[in-house]
Enzyme design. Structure first.
Site, mmCIF file in Angstrom:
data_model
loop_
_atom_site.group_PDB
_atom_site.id
_atom_site.type_symbol
_atom_site.label_atom_id
_atom_site.label_comp_id
_atom_site.label_asym_id
_atom_site.label_seq_id
_atom_site.Cartn_x
_atom_site.Cartn_y
_atom_site.Cartn_z
ATOM 1 N N GLU A 14 -98.813 5.513 -49.116
ATOM 2 C CA GLU A 14 -98.667 4.749 -50.347
ATOM 3 C C GLU A 14 -99.287 5.583 -51.464
ATOM 4 O O GLU A 14 -100.497 5.780 -51.509
ATOM 5 C CB GLU A 14 -99.384 3.399 -50.220
ATOM 6 C CG GLU A 14 -99.284 2.546 -51.475
ATOM 7 C CD GLU A 14 -100.339 1.467 -51.500
ATOM 8 O OE1 GLU A 14 -101.114 1.425 -52.471
ATOM 9 O OE2 GLU A 14 -100.395 0.664 -50.556
ATOM 10 N N CYS A 48 -102.671 -0.141 -57.531
ATOM 11 C CA CYS A 48 -101.575 0.832 -57.550
ATOM 12 C C CYS A 48 -100.223 0.194 -57.825
ATOM 13 O O CYS A 48 -99.257 0.902 -58.110
ATOM 14 C CB CYS A 48 -101.541 1.593 -56.239
ATOM 15 S SG CYS A 48 -101.328 0.523 -54.798
#
Length: 270
Positions: A14, A48
């Site tokens: 990720e 994020c």
């Protein structure tokens, strides 16, 4: 990845990125502002999957900015610095980086900062250009730039010219508009009239594509990512006569039968 490659171990990455948020002209500005402000300034913007910038028309910007101010005041009070619900920047290094981004465009909301407390107020920037630093790196802080576009097609083109984001959001009263953004772009995750609620749902995967990462995890998706799914057919030992039809030599009826069997997804003749 180098360590995993050495042992041929599967990985999921990720990586984040700049997450676009398109706001259509037909939206109720306060409804959108409440959702965008919550997800942008949650954890002081240090997630994020937070909306990284807004794409909207100049007309929507004129209605959205005061609505964002209203939402920020509602969430964090007249003095956000004293709010127990607004965090601080994680380190001095990141504070200095974010403080430099405050010079991009024009500050429409917020803009205050204090290095002694690593405090940066929830901020909205307007008149932001695509070439400015705030649009070239993931912000990861409580700063929300607004970039003007003239149409939905221009917004989609803007998104597709850039690296694929980890998350993408679209707000519109028209399901057709939301679906058009979904269908004509690529991102790790997507929210239609919603933020990153998928983080709370183990039934939904989280993962990136392209520069946003690879693989997926969350709940059983994590188990599947690091598990090997192997095919294990079992045949009864007493079916020798039936198996004779797959062995050569082949007559035309053999070929027709096997062609039919291979084309029928539910048939396990072989």
């Amino acid at each position: 990845m180098a360590a995993a490659a050495k042992h041929l171990t599967p990985v999921t990455l990720e990586l984040g990125g700049k997450n676009p948020c398109y706001v259509d002209d037909d939206c109720d500005p306060q409804t959108v502002a409440n959702r965008v402000a919550f997800f942008r300034y949650f954890s002081c913007g240090q997630t994020c999957v937070a909306p990284d910038y807004v794409l909207c028309s100049p007309e929507m910007q004129g209605r959205l900015v005061p609505a964002l101010q209203s939402a920020i005041t509602r969430f964090y009070g007249e003095d956000p610095r004293s709010s127990p619900d607004l965090g601080r920047i994680i380190s001095d290094k990141h504070f200095q980086r974010l403080q430099g981004l405050l010079g991009c465009g024009c500050v429409a909301v917020g803009g205050q900062s204090d290095g002694s407390d690593r405090y940066i107020a929830p901020t909205v920037l307007v008149d932001v250009q695509e070439t400015e630093p705030v649009m070239r790196e993931e912000i990861f802080g409580p700063i929300l730039p607004i970039v003007n576009v003239r149409s939905l097609d221009e917004a989609i083109d803007f998104i597709n010219r850039r690296e694929k984001p980890l998350a993408l959001y679209a707000f519109s009263n028209s399901g057709q508009v939301v679906n058009q953004v979904l269908d004509q772009t690529s991102s790790g995750n997507f929210g239609g009239n919603e933020g990153f609620v998928y983080l709370t749902l183990s039934s939904m995967p989280l993962g990136g594509v392209g520069n946003g990462g690879m693989g997926r995890y969350h709940g059983k998706f994590s188990f599947d990512t690091f598990s090997h799914h192997r095919a294990c057919p079992h045949c009864h030992p007493g079916l020798g006569k039936l198996k004779q039809i797959i062995y050569p030599p082949y007559a035309n009826w053999h070929k027709k039968l096997m062609t039919w069997a291979l084309g029928a997804q539910g048939c396990t003749l072989l």
